[in-house]
Design an enzyme around this catalytic site. Structure first.
Site: not given
Ligand code: PGA
Length: 262
Positions: A97, A169
């Site tokens: 992450h 992401e």
């Molecule tokens: P967010 O986080 O939906 O608050 O942007 C997503 C993540 O960090 O996995």
């Protein structure tokens, strides 16, 4: 036509909720979200909540994921929790992450070791990748995606790659980033294509088509549908909006409709 790839809605609660609050929240979600046939719903609470929630959760309804762990099995690693210590509580584990990469300086080598440790211990790693705002501005999105996939998966054999889920992401779209800017569905289209083509290069065409690819970054109840409409997106990884029952339940409803339409 429904694609054979597994579909996911994943809640990343990050460092929120005490064990007691997690338990109350889990109960609230359990009352509102029936077990899904076509979507795997996964909840990722903070490490200290994993054991109690594992006793409470109905695994036919929700699976649990670890947000973090150390890749060695045991030893003198003060403050760390190994995957062998939590593997009976969870079925999935987030790895790589961006908050781990950039707040805690986790290296790509650490990430590769964590992916391997998760698989070795029978868990499904959800490998998170994505470029920063600077990498994007410099035209390095594809190079970043390729590098993070190649390095993150370098311990994973062809036999094991089907046990991995990829989450795209982009760091610039994650709500914890102070200048976060939600991605447009068109931004994902290209990235998901790059991910599948690079996985195909590493493991063969069929695997590139079969691997589940999720999207995460500021997803909420209003935007979830647009992201799920993007070709090749098999689900969502949700941070902030997963902490609010109404939002999370609405996202699950949207996913149900979208995936049933396909
Ligand atoms: P967010 O986080 O939906 O608050 O942007 C997503 C993540 O960090 O996995």
């Amino acid at each position: 036509m429904t694609s054979p790839r597994k579909k996911y809605i994943i809640a990343n609660w990050k460092m929120n909720f005490t064990p007691g609050q997690s338990s109350i929240y889990l109960q609230r979600l359990a009352n509102r979200i029936p077990a899904q046939r076509s979507i795997q719903i996964v909840l990722a609470p903070t490490t200290v909540s994993l054991q109690p929630l594992s006793l409470q959760v109905d695994r036919r309804q929700f699976k649990l994921a670890a947000q973090n762990f150390y890749w060695r099995d045991y030893g003198a690693y003060t403050g760390e929790t190994s995957v062998t210590q939590i593997r009976t509580f969870v079925d999935y584990a987030l790895v790589g992450h961006s908050e781990r990469r950039y707040v805690f300086n986790e290296s790509e080598e650490d990430i590769a070791q964590k992916v391997a440790a998760a698989i070795r211990n029978g868990l499904t790693p959800i490998l998170c990748i994505g470029e920063t705002a600077v990498e994007r501005k410099d035209g390095e999105t594809a190079a970043t995606i390729y590098r993070q996939l190649t390095n993150g998966l370098h311990e994973v054999s062809k036999e094991d790659i089907s046990k991995v889920v990829i989450a795209y992401e982009p760091v610039w779209a994650i709500s914890s980033n102070k200048n976060a800017k939600p991605a447009k569905p068109a931004d994902l289209d290209e990235a998901v294509r790059l991910i599948r083509s690079h996985i195909s290069k590493l493991y063969g065409k069929q695997i590139g088509e079969d691997i589940s690819v999720l999207y995460g970054g500021s997803v909420n109840a209003d935007t979830a549908g647009g992201y799920l409409d993007v070709e090749g997106v098999d689900g969502l990884l949700i941070g902030g909006a997963s902490l609010i029952a109404d939002s999370f339940c609405a996202i699950v409803e949207t996913a149900k409709e979208k995936f049933n339409e396909r």
